[in-house]
Design a protein around this motif. Sequence first.
Motif, PDB file in Angstrom:
ATOM      1  N   THR A   1       0.833  -1.203   0.000  1.00 38.92           N
ATOM      2  CA  THR A   1       0.000   0.000   0.000  1.00 38.92           C
ATOM      3  C   THR A   1       0.867   1.253   0.000  1.00 38.92           C
TER       4      THR A   1
ATOM      5  N   TRP B   1       1.860   3.604  -3.372  1.00 39.48           N
ATOM      6  CA  TRP B   1       1.507   5.002  -3.173  1.00 39.48           C
ATOM      7  C   TRP B   1       2.589   5.904  -3.764  1.00 39.48           C
TER       8      TRP B   1
ATOM      9  N   LEU C   1       1.948   0.829   9.281  1.00 36.07           N
ATOM     10  CA  LEU C   1       0.776   0.200   8.662  1.00 36.07           C
ATOM     11  C   LEU C   1       1.079  -1.282   8.513  1.00 36.07           C
TER      12      LEU C   1
ATOM     13  N   CYS D   1      -1.879   2.977  12.308  1.00 38.84           N
ATOM     14  CA  CYS D   1      -2.948   3.025  11.315  1.00 38.84           C
ATOM     15  C   CYS D   1      -4.040   1.997  11.582  1.00 38.84           C
TER      16      CYS D   1
ATOM     17  N   LEU E   1      -6.738  -0.392   6.085  1.00 36.69           N
ATOM     18  CA  LEU E   1      -7.717  -0.200   5.024  1.00 36.69           C
ATOM     19  C   LEU E   1      -8.718  -1.365   5.017  1.00 36.69           C
TER      20      LEU E   1
ATOM     21  N   ASP F   1      -6.679   6.915  10.708  1.00 32.87           N
ATOM     22  CA  ASP F   1      -7.809   6.075  10.315  1.00 32.87           C
ATOM     23  C   ASP F   1      -7.942   6.016   8.792  1.00 32.87           C
ATOM     24  N   TYR F   2      -7.442   4.938   8.209  1.00 32.20           N
ATOM     25  CA  TYR F   2      -7.617   4.702   6.776  1.00 32.20           C
ATOM     26  C   TYR F   2      -8.896   3.908   6.490  1.00 32.20           C
ATOM     27  N   TRP F   3      -9.457   3.316   7.515  1.00 37.55           N
ATOM     28  CA  TRP F   3     -10.605   2.427   7.323  1.00 37.55           C
ATOM     29  C   TRP F   3     -11.880   3.215   7.000  1.00 37.55           C
TER      30      TRP F   3
ATOM     31  N   GLN G   1     -13.366  -2.105   0.408  1.00 35.96           N
ATOM     32  CA  GLN G   1     -13.066  -0.765  -0.099  1.00 35.96           C
ATOM     33  C   GLN G   1     -14.104  -0.332  -1.127  1.00 35.96           C
TER      34      GLN G   1
ATOM     35  N   TYR H   1      -5.828   7.172  -2.923  1.00 38.72           N
ATOM     36  CA  TYR H   1      -4.612   7.701  -2.308  1.00 38.72           C
ATOM     37  C   TYR H   1      -4.754   9.186  -1.970  1.00 38.72           C
TER      38      TYR H   1
ATOM     39  N   MET I   1      -6.403   9.348   1.233  1.00 42.10           N
ATOM     40  CA  MET I   1      -5.444   8.951   2.268  1.00 42.10           C
ATOM     41  C   MET I   1      -4.468  10.083   2.595  1.00 42.10           C
TER      42      MET I   1
ATOM     43  N   THR J   1      -3.763  11.558   6.258  1.00 41.51           N
ATOM     44  CA  THR J   1      -2.375  11.345   6.685  1.00 41.51           C
ATOM     45  C   THR J   1      -1.739  12.650   7.131  1.00 41.51           C
TER      46      THR J   1
END
Length: 244
Positions: free
Chosen positions: A70, A74, A119, A158, A161, A198-200, A210, A226, A229, A233
Motif C-alpha cells: 500500500t 503510493w 501500517l 494506522c 484499510l 484512520d484509513y478504514w 473498499q 490515495y 489517504m 495522513t
Amino acid sequence: MKSTILFLSLFISTSQFFNPGSKIDVVKDQSKKENFADDWAALSKYQKENDLLRSQGIKENSVVFLGSSTFEFWKQKRPEYFSKNPYICRGISGQISPQLLVRFRQDVINLKPGAVIILAGSNDIAGNTGHVTNDKIMDNIKSMSELAKLHDIKVILCKYLPIYAYPWNKDIHPAEKIVALNQLIEGYARENKFTILDYWTPLVDDKKGQREELTVDGVHPNLAGYKIMETVTDKAINEALKRK
C-alpha cells in the motif's frame, strides 16, 4: 639440458592453469551474484537510499512510512506527494509484520525521523498459514512502537484499510479480522497516547470492503483513494508532531 628446462617451464605453466587458485577461478568467483537468501526482511532494498539520506542530512520533522505494498504503490502512483514533503517511503510489497520489525532499526531508527507511520497486518492475515493471529500482529506493532518511543520518534498507528476479499487468496475472509485488528490498534494507541491514523473509515463500503471507485483490486487504492489517504495522513502527521 635445454629440453629439460623447456619441459619444466611447460609443466609449471600447465600446473598454474589447472590450479584451483588460478586467475580463471578468481574471475569466476568475482562473477558470482551476491546471495541475498539470508535477507528475509529485504534490508538490502533501501540500504543505499538510507546511506544517501544520512549523508545528505535528514530533513527536520521527516516522517517514515513503514509498511508493505500500500505504501510502496503510493509512492509509485504519487511520487510528488513524497518529494514535496519530508516523507520517506519504506514500503515493501508483500511484507508481514515481523519483517517490518526486523527492518525497523535500519529503515526507521537510523534515519532519526520526527515520526513513523506503521501500517501492518493485512499480509499477515492474507498469508493463510494458520499461525497468525491478531494478537501476534499486535505484538509486532507494540515492539515497533516501543522502539520508536525509546528513540524519541512520534508514533502514528494506522487503522488498516478495509478489505472484503484478497483476489489472490479467496479462501480468506478478512473483513471482520481487519475490523477486530483495528479495534486492538486503536485501543493500544489510546492507552499509550499515540496518534491514530484512520484509513478504514473514509474508504469503507457497506460490505466492509473498499469502495469500488477508490480501489484497483479491492486491496490497493487507486489514485482517488490515495488522495483521500493523503488528506487524513497529513492531518495525523500534524497532530503527532505537536504531541509532547
